[in-house]
Enzyme design. Structure first.
Site, mmCIF file in Angstrom:
data_model
loop_
_atom_site.group_PDB
_atom_site.id
_atom_site.type_symbol
_atom_site.label_atom_id
_atom_site.label_comp_id
_atom_site.label_asym_id
_atom_site.label_seq_id
_atom_site.Cartn_x
_atom_site.Cartn_y
_atom_site.Cartn_z
ATOM 1 N N SER A 1 0.839 -1.194 0.000
ATOM 2 C CA SER A 1 0.000 0.000 0.000
ATOM 3 C C SER A 1 0.882 1.255 0.000
ATOM 4 O O SER A 1 0.542 2.244 -0.649
ATOM 5 C CB SER A 1 -0.949 -0.011 1.193
ATOM 6 O OG SER A 1 -0.214 -0.059 2.387
ATOM 7 N N ASP B 1 8.654 -3.093 -4.835
ATOM 8 C CA ASP B 1 7.272 -2.625 -4.703
ATOM 9 C C ASP B 1 6.999 -1.422 -5.599
ATOM 10 O O ASP B 1 5.994 -1.373 -6.313
ATOM 11 C CB ASP B 1 6.966 -2.261 -3.242
ATOM 12 C CG ASP B 1 7.242 -3.420 -2.306
ATOM 13 O OD1 ASP B 1 7.450 -4.542 -2.795
ATOM 14 O OD2 ASP B 1 7.245 -3.202 -1.087
HETATM 15 C C1 GLA Z 1 8.895 -5.318 1.245
HETATM 16 C C2 GLA Z 1 9.918 -4.388 0.604
HETATM 17 C C3 GLA Z 1 10.429 -4.966 -0.727
HETATM 18 C C4 GLA Z 1 10.890 -6.415 -0.560
HETATM 19 C C5 GLA Z 1 9.841 -7.234 0.180
HETATM 20 C C6 GLA Z 1 10.318 -8.622 0.495
HETATM 21 O O1 GLA Z 1 7.740 -5.376 0.464
HETATM 22 O O2 GLA Z 1 9.350 -3.117 0.374
HETATM 23 O O3 GLA Z 1 11.455 -4.154 -1.228
HETATM 24 O O4 GLA Z 1 12.133 -6.471 0.077
HETATM 25 O O5 GLA Z 1 9.438 -6.620 1.389
HETATM 26 O O6 GLA Z 1 10.559 -9.335 -0.673
#
Ligand code: GLA
Length: 391
Positions: free
Chosen positions: A133, A178
């Site tokens: 989010s 993300d």
């Molecule tokens: C979170 C982080 C990502 C990644 C994931 C695990 O979502 O924001 O960058 O490291 O955890 O894969």
């Protein structure tokens, strides 16, 4: 769409006119490659059909005023107050405002204009659920400032600035996955990203499989500390392994074979964390050929292995995630199930035969409710487009 109508109405009530624009940026689900983005590994996320929506207009004032419709809270900041993380009345910025304010900060650092705006935003990506989010908020505001500033940056550059905002302004040392997925999503496709070179490609999701997201309804708490600790353990492993393997720059450069040769030199906890990463990168490097060959069975098996590794080696699962995964893995039509995102609560991702997906979701919900004691939210998602200006 209801959520767009909702923020448009609030905007009109608050600012006395209709918003000039609406931007949207999706959350993401990750199928394979967990906790490897900050180790230069490969990840395989997809943008989902849940997103953050921002209604916005430029303003002549020098202050940006935001209303978070989901929280019914307001914050104002400007280029003068951004550095001190305060509002224009000098009170500290509320936590939720650090994400959009962080984007403004990163844009200023990059010498890009950040026209002041009035904005109302809302999201149907559940917060703290492992579906990014925060990245969706960042990328939605990135589109807003891009629209008003009339500058154009490639989507990957937007993602990198969003990551910088989160690392340096919000204070979570996350990788690029993300923001990348939210910025670059492609309908009906998975995205395979090499987190070292930042090269990426799409892999079509086979038409006879569905991605089912199962929300345990357990929300992560205070996870940034645990997350940053995992990251530090990986860095420690690299430092120690470099004595025998001087060429390595990150765990991406360590083969499973070499790891097994030198693992004895690592403290136990560091060795568990590093083993997860080395083996997960190896699993993810098989993903492309398996998916292209239509070998969903084998790909699903890798997802199951990933969950076991996140649970036992990386230790980022929780009892509710384990229950959800265990039930799912036994159900008819399920190829693979595992926790998705950082862990410590939130959602699982399940790859399921399309024709069995509805029944799967129903049986999983019943099973989880009777074991865990509360009602999960389970839905079939679609891989969607990345961040965009809608109006
Ligand atoms: C979170 C982080 C990502 C990644 C994931 C695990 O979502 O924001 O960058 O490291 O955890 O894969």
């Amino acid at each position: 769409m209801e959520i767009i109508e909702h923020i448009t109405n609030i905007f009109s009530e608050t600012f006395g006119e209709k918003p000039a624009h609406i931007a949207r940026a999706p959350g993401r689900v990750n199928l394979l490659g967990e906790h490897v983005d900050y180790n230069d590994g490969f990840v395989l996320p997809a943008a989902i059909d849940r997103a953050t929506y921002v209604a916005f207009s430029p303003t002549d004032s020098d202050q940006t005023t935001l209303l978070a419709a989901d929280l019914n809270q307001r914050a104002s900041f400007s280029t003068q107050t951004i550095q001190s993380k305060t509002e224009t009345d000098s009170s500290p910025l509320p936590d939720w405002a650090h994400y959009p304010a962080g984007v403004m900060w990163a844009l200023l650092e990059a010498k890009l204009s950040t026209q002041a705006m009035n904005a109302v935003y809302a999201s149907n990506v559940p917060r703290g659920s492992g579906l990014s989010s925060s990245a969706s908020v960042e990328m939605a505001f990135m589109i807003a400032w891009q629209t008003l500033g009339k500058w154009i940056l490639p989507a990957m550059q937007c993602a990198l600035l969003g990551q910088k905002a989160e690392n340096q302004y919000v204070g979570v040392n996350c990788g690029i996955m993300d923001q990348f997925a939210s910025a670059c999503g492609v309908e009906n496709n998975l995205l395979l990203l090499d987190c070292r070179s930042l090269e990426w490609k799409t892999i079509p999701l086979p038409s006879d499989v569905a991605i089912v997201i199962a929300d345990t309804m357990v929300r992560r708490k205070l996870t940034s500390g645990e997350y940053n600790k995992r990251r530090a353990a990986c860095e420690e492993a690299v430092r120690l392994l470099q004595k025998d393997l001087p060429h390595i720059k990150s765990l991406r450069d360590v083969s499973v074979e070499d790891f097994n040769r030198f693992v004895g030199k690592l403290p136990e906890e560091v060795s568990k964390r590093a083993r997860h990463v080395v083996e997960e990168i190896e699993r993810t490097s098989q993903a492309e050929s398996l998916l292209e060959a239509g070998n969903i069975q084998h790909f699903g098996k890798l997802m199951n292995e990933c969950h076991a590794s996140l649970r036992d080696l990386y230790e980022v699962s929780c009892p509710e995630l384990d229950v959800m995964v265990r039930i799912a893995q036994y159900l008819d039509g399920c190829y693979g199930a595992r926790l998705t995102g950082a862990g410590f609560g939130g959602c699982t991702v399940n790859l399921v035969a399309l024709e069995k997906a509805k029944k799967f979701a129903q049986t999983l919900a019943e099973g989880y409710q009777s074991e865990a004691g509360y009602q999960p939210e389970i839905y079939i998602t679609r891989a969607s487009r990345g961040a965009e200006l809608l109006v």
